[in-house]
Design a protein around this motif. Structure first.
Motif, PDB file in Angstrom:
ATOM      1  N   ILE A  83      35.428  24.052  24.175  1.00 54.36           N
ATOM      2  CA  ILE A  83      33.874  23.694  23.486  1.00 54.36           C
ATOM      3  C   ILE A  83      33.579  22.028  23.440  1.00 54.36           C
ATOM      4  N   CYS A  84      34.964  21.435  23.731  1.00 53.52           N
ATOM      5  CA  CYS A  84      35.045  19.385  24.324  1.00 53.52           C
ATOM      6  C   CYS A  84      34.436  19.050  25.610  1.00 53.52           C
ATOM      7  N   THR A  85      34.940  19.965  26.018  1.00 49.13           N
ATOM      8  CA  THR A  85      34.355  19.336  27.432  1.00 49.13           C
ATOM      9  C   THR A  85      32.914  20.239  27.811  1.00 49.13           C
ATOM     10  N   LEU A  86      32.661  20.702  27.448  1.00 51.04           N
ATOM     11  CA  LEU A  86      30.992  21.448  27.614  1.00 51.04           C
ATOM     12  C   LEU A  86      30.556  20.621  27.055  1.00 51.04           C
ATOM     13  N   MET A  87      30.285  20.235  25.734  1.00 56.04           N
ATOM     14  CA  MET A  87      29.209  19.144  25.229  1.00 56.04           C
ATOM     15  C   MET A  87      29.628  17.682  26.229  1.00 56.04           C
ATOM     16  N   PHE A  88      30.897  17.225  26.206  1.00 57.48           N
ATOM     17  CA  PHE A  88      30.748  16.090  27.582  1.00 57.48           C
ATOM     18  C   PHE A  88      31.222  16.431  28.639  1.00 57.48           C
ATOM     19  N   TRP A  89      31.034  17.438  29.391  1.00 56.92           N
ATOM     20  CA  TRP A  89      30.285  18.152  30.858  1.00 56.92           C
ATOM     21  C   TRP A  89      29.079  16.478  31.176  1.00 56.92           C
ATOM     22  N   GLN A  90      28.606  16.710  31.103  1.00 58.71           N
ATOM     23  CA  GLN A  90      27.204  16.137  30.924  1.00 58.71           C
ATOM     24  C   GLN A  90      26.844  14.578  31.438  1.00 58.71           C
ATOM     25  N   LEU A  91      27.849  14.397  29.828  1.00 64.30           N
ATOM     26  CA  LEU A  91      27.661  12.722  29.325  1.00 64.30           C
ATOM     27  C   LEU A  91      28.692  11.510  29.779  1.00 64.30           C
ATOM     28  N   ALA A  92      29.897  12.492  30.553  1.00 67.00           N
ATOM     29  CA  ALA A  92      30.788  11.537  31.369  1.00 67.00           C
ATOM     30  C   ALA A  92      31.136  12.734  32.594  1.00 67.00           C
ATOM     31  N   ASP A  93      32.159  11.195  32.943  1.00 65.18           N
ATOM     32  CA  ASP A  93      32.393  11.607  34.613  1.00 65.18           C
ATOM     33  C   ASP A  93      33.053  12.932  34.305  1.00 65.18           C
ATOM     34  N   GLN A  94      32.992  14.412  35.358  1.00 66.81           N
ATOM     35  CA  GLN A  94      33.491  15.295  35.556  1.00 66.81           C
ATOM     36  C   GLN A  94      34.512  15.635  35.727  1.00 66.81           C
ATOM     37  N   THR A  95      35.145  14.965  36.651  1.00 63.46           N
ATOM     38  CA  THR A  95      36.236  14.835  37.424  1.00 63.46           C
ATOM     39  C   THR A  95      37.310  14.474  35.741  1.00 63.46           C
ATOM     40  N   PHE A  96      37.357  13.591  35.231  1.00 64.20           N
ATOM     41  CA  PHE A  96      37.551  13.413  34.447  1.00 64.20           C
ATOM     42  C   PHE A  96      38.102  14.427  33.465  1.00 64.20           C
ATOM     43  N   ILE A  97      36.785  14.453  33.018  1.00 60.49           N
ATOM     44  CA  ILE A  97      37.177  15.810  31.695  1.00 60.49           C
ATOM     45  C   ILE A  97      37.549  16.882  32.097  1.00 60.49           C
ATOM     46  N   ALA A  98      37.536  17.378  33.604  1.00 60.10           N
ATOM     47  CA  ALA A  98      38.196  18.366  34.330  1.00 60.10           C
ATOM     48  C   ALA A  98      39.597  18.337  33.867  1.00 60.10           C
ATOM     49  N   CYS A  99      40.528  16.893  34.622  1.00 57.57           N
ATOM     50  CA  CYS A  99      41.542  17.392  34.460  1.00 57.57           C
ATOM     51  C   CYS A  99      42.058  17.813  33.341  1.00 57.57           C
ATOM     52  N   TRP A 100      41.850  16.539  32.459  1.00 57.27           N
ATOM     53  CA  TRP A 100      42.270  16.400  31.050  1.00 57.27           C
ATOM     54  C   TRP A 100      42.121  18.005  30.505  1.00 57.27           C
ATOM     55  N   PHE A 101      40.426  19.142  30.965  1.00 58.42           N
ATOM     56  CA  PHE A 101      40.565  20.087  30.405  1.00 58.42           C
ATOM     57  C   PHE A 101      41.772  20.849  31.160  1.00 58.42           C
TER      58      PHE A 101
END
Length: 300
Positions: A34-52
């Motif tokens: 859910i956190c990934t979906l919430m901040f996907w458009q607000l932060a760096d998507q590469t970082f978010i994807a690697c974190w998830f």
């Protein structure tokens, strides 16, 4: 040196912790998604994807490890090693949450940062319920999750941000105190359960011991009854033999009339009675004519 009861209670706490760990880890993974979906458009998507992906990989490793432990027989479980591995995974999970929290706080505007703080606070509150049975498991998640974020906020020069860090720190202290209180209640409840199990085990052993003693007593009484019956039979045989011996020793074998031994016993008895009562004793002596012919005919 831990006692047997303390070791049993420790193992029981680890069993309870890891029994509900699959649900807790699954809930954490859902929260990460859910956190990934919430901040996907607000932060760096590469970082978010690697974190998830890192979080998902860690979830799979934890889930396999926990499932393997829970499927193992109770007597074969290595509780200390399982707890150490669980704590290590918990620290990494906490660091992942603090990493995403600090990253989002540093890149998002203040309004969106509120969601990050709610996310961190929710993680801390959720761990209170799932990990309070062992305090080290609670702190292994909460401190790596919240403490780096609190330090980051307190070091920020903006007063409002520093105040937010202070509030989050107070919230962490309050949640830790709640976890401590819950830990006392849960451990006390488990102690009662373990004591009851120990008592039931001891009662079962005592029941087995009493049953064995009862069976031994029944066997002993049966043997004693049989022995008494045999003794009674032997006594009757002995009495019959004594009577036979007495008859043989006091009766003449040829004529069947009392012999000299019987006469001696009878005269002594009558003499004593006459002495006590002062009465006379009469003795008749007789001879049988032609008794020689009787002996010659029937034998001596």
């Amino acid at each position: 040196m831990l006692t047997k009861i303390e070791i049993g209670l420790y193992q029981r706490k680890v069993d309870v912790l890891l029994d509900q760990a699959p649900v807790a880890t699954s809930a954490g993974t859902i929260a990460a998604f859910i956190c990934t979906l919430m901040f996907w458009q607000l932060a760096d998507q590469t970082f978010i994807a690697c974190w998830f992906l890192a979080y998902l990989t860690l979830f799979l490793l934890r889930y396999v490890r926990i499932s393997r432990f829970n499927s193992t027989e109770l007597d074969s479980r290595n509780h200390r090693k399982a707890l150490q591995i669980h704590l290590a995974f918990s620290v990494i999970v906490g660091l992942l949450w603090s990493t995403i929290g600090i990253y989002l706080l540093s890149t998002l505007p203040l309004n969106d940062s509120v969601l990050v703080l709610l996310m961190i606070g929710g993680m801390v509150a959720g761990v209170v319920a799932t990990n309070c049975v062992i305090l080290s498991a609670y702190f292994a998640v909460c401190l790596p999750t919240a403490l780096p974020v609190i330090i980051y906020l307190l070091l920020d020069p903006t007063p409002r941000t520093g105040l937010t860090g202070l509030v989050l720190g107070i919230f962490l202290v309050f949640m830790s105190f709640s976890a401590y209180r819950l830990n006392k209640l849960v451990v006390k409840s488990l102690s009662f359960q373990f004591d009851n199990l120990q008592l039931l085990g001891e009662l079962e052993k005592e029941k087995t011991h009493v049953t064995r003693l009862y069976n031994d007593l029944e066997s002993y009484l049966a043997r004693r009854k049989k022995t008494e019956e045999q003794l009674k039979i032997e006594k009757e045989k002995a009495e019959q033999l004594a009577q036979s011996l007495f008859a043989i020793s006091t009766l003449d074998g040829l004529t069947g009339i009392p012999n000299r031994r019987h006469f001696d016993s009878a005269i002594a008895k009558e003499w004593n009675r006459a002495s006590r009562t002062g009465t006379p004793v009469s003795l008749i002596m007789c001879d049988i004519d032609y008794f020689k012919a009787y002996n010659d005919n029937y034998g001596h």
